[in-house]
Design a protein around this motif. Structure first.
Motif, PDB file in Angstrom:
ATOM      1  N   ALA A 112       0.834  -1.205   0.000  1.00  0.00           N
ATOM      2  CA  ALA A 112       0.000   0.000   0.000  1.00  0.00           C
ATOM      3  C   ALA A 112       0.869   1.257   0.000  1.00  0.00           C
ATOM      4  O   ALA A 112       0.587   2.226  -0.720  1.00  0.00           O
ATOM      5  CB  ALA A 112      -0.926   0.000   1.203  1.00  0.00           C
ATOM      6  N   GLU A 113       1.929   1.245   0.802  1.00  0.00           N
ATOM      7  CA  GLU A 113       2.852   2.387   0.829  1.00  0.00           C
ATOM      8  C   GLU A 113       3.555   2.547  -0.514  1.00  0.00           C
ATOM      9  O   GLU A 113       3.748   3.662  -0.996  1.00  0.00           O
ATOM     10  CB  GLU A 113       3.876   2.224   1.943  1.00  0.00           C
ATOM     11  N   TYR A 114       3.923   1.427  -1.106  1.00  0.00           N
ATOM     12  CA  TYR A 114       4.589   1.459  -2.404  1.00  0.00           C
ATOM     13  C   TYR A 114       3.666   2.032  -3.483  1.00  0.00           C
ATOM     14  O   TYR A 114       4.077   2.881  -4.275  1.00  0.00           O
ATOM     15  CB  TYR A 114       5.050   0.045  -2.778  1.00  0.00           C
ATOM     16  N   ASN A 115       2.415   1.598  -3.481  1.00  0.00           N
ATOM     17  CA  ASN A 115       1.443   2.116  -4.455  1.00  0.00           C
ATOM     18  C   ASN A 115       1.192   3.609  -4.238  1.00  0.00           C
ATOM     19  O   ASN A 115       1.053   4.373  -5.198  1.00  0.00           O
ATOM     20  CB  ASN A 115       0.138   1.338  -4.387  1.00  0.00           C
ATOM     21  N   LEU A 116       1.133   4.053  -2.977  1.00  0.00           N
ATOM     22  CA  LEU A 116       0.965   5.470  -2.675  1.00  0.00           C
ATOM     23  C   LEU A 116       2.163   6.266  -3.174  1.00  0.00           C
ATOM     24  O   LEU A 116       2.016   7.360  -3.731  1.00  0.00           O
ATOM     25  CB  LEU A 116       0.769   5.670  -1.171  1.00  0.00           C
ATOM     26  N   LEU A 117       3.358   5.713  -3.011  1.00  0.00           N
ATOM     27  CA  LEU A 117       4.569   6.365  -3.492  1.00  0.00           C
ATOM     28  C   LEU A 117       4.554   6.488  -5.010  1.00  0.00           C
ATOM     29  O   LEU A 117       4.839   7.554  -5.561  1.00  0.00           O
ATOM     30  CB  LEU A 117       5.794   5.570  -3.042  1.00  0.00           C
ATOM     31  N   LEU A 118       4.183   5.425  -5.703  1.00  0.00           N
ATOM     32  CA  LEU A 118       4.109   5.467  -7.166  1.00  0.00           C
ATOM     33  C   LEU A 118       3.071   6.475  -7.641  1.00  0.00           C
ATOM     34  O   LEU A 118       3.297   7.203  -8.610  1.00  0.00           O
ATOM     35  CB  LEU A 118       3.777   4.080  -7.724  1.00  0.00           C
ATOM     36  N   GLU A 119       1.944   6.548  -6.962  1.00  0.00           N
ATOM     37  CA  GLU A 119       0.899   7.499  -7.335  1.00  0.00           C
ATOM     38  C   GLU A 119       1.372   8.940  -7.116  1.00  0.00           C
ATOM     39  O   GLU A 119       1.126   9.818  -7.944  1.00  0.00           O
ATOM     40  CB  GLU A 119      -0.357   7.228  -6.514  1.00  0.00           C
ATOM     41  N   SER A 120       2.074   9.180  -6.022  1.00  0.00           N
ATOM     42  CA  SER A 120       2.596  10.523  -5.744  1.00  0.00           C
ATOM     43  C   SER A 120       3.607  10.949  -6.799  1.00  0.00           C
ATOM     44  O   SER A 120       3.583  12.089  -7.272  1.00  0.00           O
ATOM     45  CB  SER A 120       3.259  10.559  -4.369  1.00  0.00           C
ATOM     46  N   ILE A 121       4.473  10.034  -7.188  1.00  0.00           N
ATOM     47  CA  ILE A 121       5.469  10.340  -8.217  1.00  0.00           C
ATOM     48  C   ILE A 121       4.787  10.572  -9.553  1.00  0.00           C
ATOM     49  O   ILE A 121       5.134  11.495 -10.288  1.00  0.00           O
ATOM     50  CB  ILE A 121       6.511   9.209  -8.309  1.00  0.00           C
ATOM     51  N   SER A 122       3.815   9.764  -9.870  1.00  0.00           N
ATOM     52  CA  SER A 122       3.081   9.918 -11.121  1.00  0.00           C
ATOM     53  C   SER A 122       2.382  11.278 -11.190  1.00  0.00           C
ATOM     54  O   SER A 122       2.399  11.945 -12.217  1.00  0.00           O
ATOM     55  CB  SER A 122       2.069   8.794 -11.268  1.00  0.00           C
ATOM     56  N   ASP A 123       1.786  11.696 -10.085  1.00  0.00           N
ATOM     57  CA  ASP A 123       1.121  13.002 -10.045  1.00  0.00           C
ATOM     58  C   ASP A 123       2.128  14.135 -10.182  1.00  0.00           C
ATOM     59  O   ASP A 123       1.865  15.142 -10.842  1.00  0.00           O
ATOM     60  CB  ASP A 123       0.333  13.164  -8.751  1.00  0.00           C
ATOM     61  N   ALA A 124       3.296  14.000  -9.572  1.00  0.00           N
ATOM     62  CA  ALA A 124       4.300  15.055  -9.616  1.00  0.00           C
ATOM     63  C   ALA A 124       4.906  15.200 -11.008  1.00  0.00           C
ATOM     64  O   ALA A 124       5.244  16.297 -11.437  1.00  0.00           O
ATOM     65  CB  ALA A 124       5.396  14.764  -8.598  1.00  0.00           C
ATOM     66  N   VAL A 125       5.030  14.096 -11.739  1.00  0.00           N
ATOM     67  CA  VAL A 125       5.673  14.109 -13.045  1.00  0.00           C
ATOM     68  C   VAL A 125       4.673  14.344 -14.170  1.00  0.00           C
ATOM     69  O   VAL A 125       5.060  14.677 -15.285  1.00  0.00           O
ATOM     70  CB  VAL A 125       6.442  12.778 -13.260  1.00  0.00           C
ATOM     71  N   ALA A 126       3.403  14.236 -13.880  1.00  0.00           N
ATOM     72  CA  ALA A 126       2.371  14.365 -14.916  1.00  0.00           C
ATOM     73  C   ALA A 126       2.469  15.723 -15.606  1.00  0.00           C
ATOM     74  O   ALA A 126       2.736  16.748 -14.993  1.00  0.00           O
ATOM     75  CB  ALA A 126       0.998  14.187 -14.297  1.00  0.00           C
ATOM     76  N   GLU A 127       2.256  15.707 -16.906  1.00  0.00           N
ATOM     77  CA  GLU A 127       2.311  16.927 -17.695  1.00  0.00           C
ATOM     78  C   GLU A 127       1.057  17.751 -17.445  1.00  0.00           C
ATOM     79  O   GLU A 127      -0.051  17.236 -17.447  1.00  0.00           O
ATOM     80  CB  GLU A 127       2.416  16.573 -19.176  1.00  0.00           C
ATOM     81  N   THR A 128       1.253  19.031 -17.237  1.00  0.00           N
ATOM     82  CA  THR A 128       0.117  19.921 -17.036  1.00  0.00           C
ATOM     83  C   THR A 128       0.029  20.891 -18.200  1.00  0.00           C
ATOM     84  O   THR A 128       0.919  20.972 -19.038  1.00  0.00           O
ATOM     85  CB  THR A 128       0.272  20.723 -15.726  1.00  0.00           C
TER      86      THR A 128
END
Length: 58
Positions: free
Chosen positions: A4-20
């Protein structure tokens, strides 16, 4: 680290790197000024030849 922590970490990184939409905005009013080097006194240095028994290669 739990799954669960790993998935939360991946989601946080994905949100930070996402193109806006701001990433693709062209700013015409900002121009980067060319900076001069600290030792640039706009004087060309003379060509100094090597002594006759010295050699150089690139």
């Amino acid at each position: 680290m739990s799954e669960a922590e790993y998935n939360l970490l991946l989601e946080s990184i994905s949100d930070a790197v996402a193109e806006t939409s701001q990433d693709n905005v062209v700013r015409l009013n900002t121009v980067a000024a060319m900076r001069r080097a600290a030792n640039d006194n706009t004087v060309e240095w003379p060509l100094l030849p090597f002594p006759s028994d010295w050699y150089a290669s690139c």
